[in-house]
Design a protein around this motif. Structure first.
Motif, PDB file in Angstrom:
ATOM      1  N   LYS A   1     -22.755  60.439  22.379  1.00 24.00           N
ATOM      2  CA  LYS A   1     -21.798  61.403  21.832  1.00 24.00           C
ATOM      3  C   LYS A   1     -20.557  61.476  22.719  1.00 24.00           C
ATOM      4  O   LYS A   1     -19.434  61.468  22.233  1.00 24.00           O
ATOM      5  CB  LYS A   1     -22.446  62.776  21.700  1.00 24.00           C
ATOM      6  CG  LYS A   1     -21.539  63.806  21.082  1.00 24.00           C
ATOM      7  CD  LYS A   1     -22.258  65.135  20.908  1.00 24.00           C
ATOM      8  CE  LYS A   1     -21.344  66.147  20.274  1.00 24.00           C
ATOM      9  NZ  LYS A   1     -22.007  67.435  20.050  1.00 24.00           N
ATOM     10  N   GLN A   2     -20.762  61.510  24.032  1.00 29.19           N
ATOM     11  CA  GLN A   2     -19.642  61.566  24.964  1.00 29.19           C
ATOM     12  C   GLN A   2     -18.799  60.289  24.855  1.00 29.19           C
ATOM     13  O   GLN A   2     -17.570  60.350  24.847  1.00 29.19           O
ATOM     14  CB  GLN A   2     -20.137  61.762  26.390  1.00 29.19           C
ATOM     15  CG  GLN A   2     -19.022  61.924  27.391  1.00 29.19           C
ATOM     16  CD  GLN A   2     -19.551  62.168  28.796  1.00 29.19           C
ATOM     17  OE1 GLN A   2     -20.751  62.120  29.030  1.00 29.19           O
ATOM     18  NE2 GLN A   2     -18.660  62.434  29.718  1.00 29.19           N
ATOM     19  N   TRP A   3     -19.442  59.125  24.768  1.00 29.44           N
ATOM     20  CA  TRP A   3     -18.720  57.874  24.613  1.00 29.44           C
ATOM     21  C   TRP A   3     -17.891  57.892  23.331  1.00 29.44           C
ATOM     22  O   TRP A   3     -16.715  57.516  23.337  1.00 29.44           O
ATOM     23  CB  TRP A   3     -19.681  56.682  24.600  1.00 29.44           C
ATOM     24  CG  TRP A   3     -18.966  55.384  24.433  1.00 29.44           C
ATOM     25  CD1 TRP A   3     -18.478  54.594  25.426  1.00 29.44           C
ATOM     26  CD2 TRP A   3     -18.625  54.745  23.201  1.00 29.44           C
ATOM     27  NE1 TRP A   3     -17.853  53.492  24.885  1.00 29.44           N
ATOM     28  CE2 TRP A   3     -17.922  53.560  23.528  1.00 29.44           C
ATOM     29  CE3 TRP A   3     -18.840  55.045  21.861  1.00 29.44           C
ATOM     30  CZ2 TRP A   3     -17.446  52.689  22.556  1.00 29.44           C
ATOM     31  CZ3 TRP A   3     -18.351  54.173  20.890  1.00 29.44           C
ATOM     32  CH2 TRP A   3     -17.672  53.013  21.242  1.00 29.44           C
ATOM     33  N   ALA A   4     -18.494  58.324  22.235  1.00 30.18           N
ATOM     34  CA  ALA A   4     -17.792  58.341  20.953  1.00 30.18           C
ATOM     35  C   ALA A   4     -16.589  59.280  21.002  1.00 30.18           C
ATOM     36  O   ALA A   4     -15.529  58.963  20.470  1.00 30.18           O
ATOM     37  CB  ALA A   4     -18.741  58.753  19.836  1.00 30.18           C
ATOM     38  N   GLN A   5     -16.738  60.416  21.640  1.00 32.13           N
ATOM     39  CA  GLN A   5     -15.624  61.357  21.731  1.00 32.13           C
ATOM     40  C   GLN A   5     -14.457  60.751  22.505  1.00 32.13           C
ATOM     41  O   GLN A   5     -13.306  61.045  22.216  1.00 32.13           O
ATOM     42  CB  GLN A   5     -16.093  62.660  22.373  1.00 32.13           C
ATOM     43  CG  GLN A   5     -16.991  63.463  21.465  1.00 32.13           C
ATOM     44  CD  GLN A   5     -17.602  64.685  22.143  1.00 32.13           C
ATOM     45  OE1 GLN A   5     -17.707  64.752  23.359  1.00 32.13           O
ATOM     46  NE2 GLN A   5     -18.007  65.643  21.337  1.00 32.13           N
ATOM     47  N   SER A   6     -14.749  59.895  23.464  1.00 31.88           N
ATOM     48  CA  SER A   6     -13.707  59.268  24.270  1.00 31.88           C
ATOM     49  C   SER A   6     -13.160  57.983  23.667  1.00 31.88           C
ATOM     50  O   SER A   6     -12.043  57.581  23.977  1.00 31.88           O
ATOM     51  CB  SER A   6     -14.253  58.949  25.661  1.00 31.88           C
ATOM     52  OG  SER A   6     -14.661  60.115  26.321  1.00 31.88           O
ATOM     53  N   ASN A   7     -13.941  57.309  22.840  1.00 31.74           N
ATOM     54  CA  ASN A   7     -13.577  55.969  22.387  1.00 31.74           C
ATOM     55  C   ASN A   7     -13.355  55.792  20.896  1.00 31.74           C
ATOM     56  O   ASN A   7     -12.954  54.701  20.480  1.00 31.74           O
ATOM     57  CB  ASN A   7     -14.647  54.970  22.839  1.00 31.74           C
ATOM     58  CG  ASN A   7     -14.627  54.800  24.339  1.00 31.74           C
ATOM     59  OD1 ASN A   7     -13.784  54.100  24.864  1.00 31.74           O
ATOM     60  ND2 ASN A   7     -15.536  55.456  25.032  1.00 31.74           N
ATOM     61  N   VAL A   8     -13.621  56.773  20.094  1.00 31.15           N
ATOM     62  CA  VAL A   8     -13.423  56.645  18.649  1.00 31.15           C
ATOM     63  C   VAL A   8     -12.396  57.692  18.228  1.00 31.15           C
ATOM     64  O   VAL A   8     -12.744  58.807  17.875  1.00 31.15           O
ATOM     65  CB  VAL A   8     -14.747  56.812  17.870  1.00 31.15           C
ATOM     66  CG1 VAL A   8     -14.525  56.551  16.391  1.00 31.15           C
ATOM     67  CG2 VAL A   8     -15.812  55.874  18.413  1.00 31.15           C
ATOM     68  N   PRO A   9     -11.104  57.324  18.297  1.00 31.46           N
ATOM     69  CA  PRO A   9     -10.050  58.300  18.013  1.00 31.46           C
ATOM     70  C   PRO A   9     -10.110  58.812  16.581  1.00 31.46           C
ATOM     71  O   PRO A   9     -10.393  58.068  15.654  1.00 31.46           O
ATOM     72  CB  PRO A   9      -8.771  57.500  18.249  1.00 31.46           C
ATOM     73  CG  PRO A   9      -9.161  56.080  18.060  1.00 31.46           C
ATOM     74  CD  PRO A   9     -10.593  55.985  18.503  1.00 31.46           C
ATOM     75  N   GLY A  10      -9.865  60.069  16.434  1.00 33.74           N
ATOM     76  CA  GLY A  10      -9.834  60.663  15.104  1.00 33.74           C
ATOM     77  C   GLY A  10     -11.198  61.071  14.584  1.00 33.74           C
ATOM     78  O   GLY A  10     -11.332  62.099  13.939  1.00 33.74           O
ATOM     79  N   MET A  11     -12.223  60.283  14.870  1.00 35.26           N
ATOM     80  CA  MET A  11     -13.556  60.608  14.369  1.00 35.26           C
ATOM     81  C   MET A  11     -14.384  61.303  15.447  1.00 35.26           C
ATOM     82  O   MET A  11     -15.111  62.235  15.152  1.00 35.26           O
ATOM     83  CB  MET A  11     -14.278  59.344  13.898  1.00 35.26           C
ATOM     84  CG  MET A  11     -13.579  58.624  12.760  1.00 35.26           C
ATOM     85  SD  MET A  11     -13.400  59.599  11.281  1.00 35.26           S
ATOM     86  CE  MET A  11     -15.022  59.444  10.593  1.00 35.26           C
ATOM     87  N   ALA A  12     -14.313  60.809  16.661  1.00 33.65           N
ATOM     88  CA  ALA A  12     -15.028  61.380  17.813  1.00 33.65           C
ATOM     89  C   ALA A  12     -16.540  61.437  17.600  1.00 33.65           C
ATOM     90  O   ALA A  12     -17.213  62.322  18.104  1.00 33.65           O
ATOM     91  CB  ALA A  12     -14.481  62.756  18.166  1.00 33.65           C
TER      92      ALA A  12
END
Length: 51
Positions: free
Chosen positions: A2-13
């Motif tokens: 979840k932390q990775w996605a928030q940092s690496n998937v802009p707009g969707m997080a």
């Protein structure tokens, strides 16, 4: 993750759900897009999008 996605998937997080990936694949395999051939489509929540 979840932390990775928030940092690496802009707009969707967030990461895509298995259902979202399946819906994408089923839509492309459906007869709704008969003229779509040889395209490279990315489902990554905008991670590889460039302005």
């Amino acid at each position: 993750m979840k932390q990775w996605a928030q940092s690496n998937v802009p707009g969707m997080a967030r990461l895509a759900t298995p259902e979202e990936i399946a819906a994408f694949a089923l839509t492309l395999a459906s007869p709704e897009f008969p003229y779509l051939t040889g395209a490279q489509l990315v489902i990554d929540g905008g991670k590889t999008a460039h302005a």
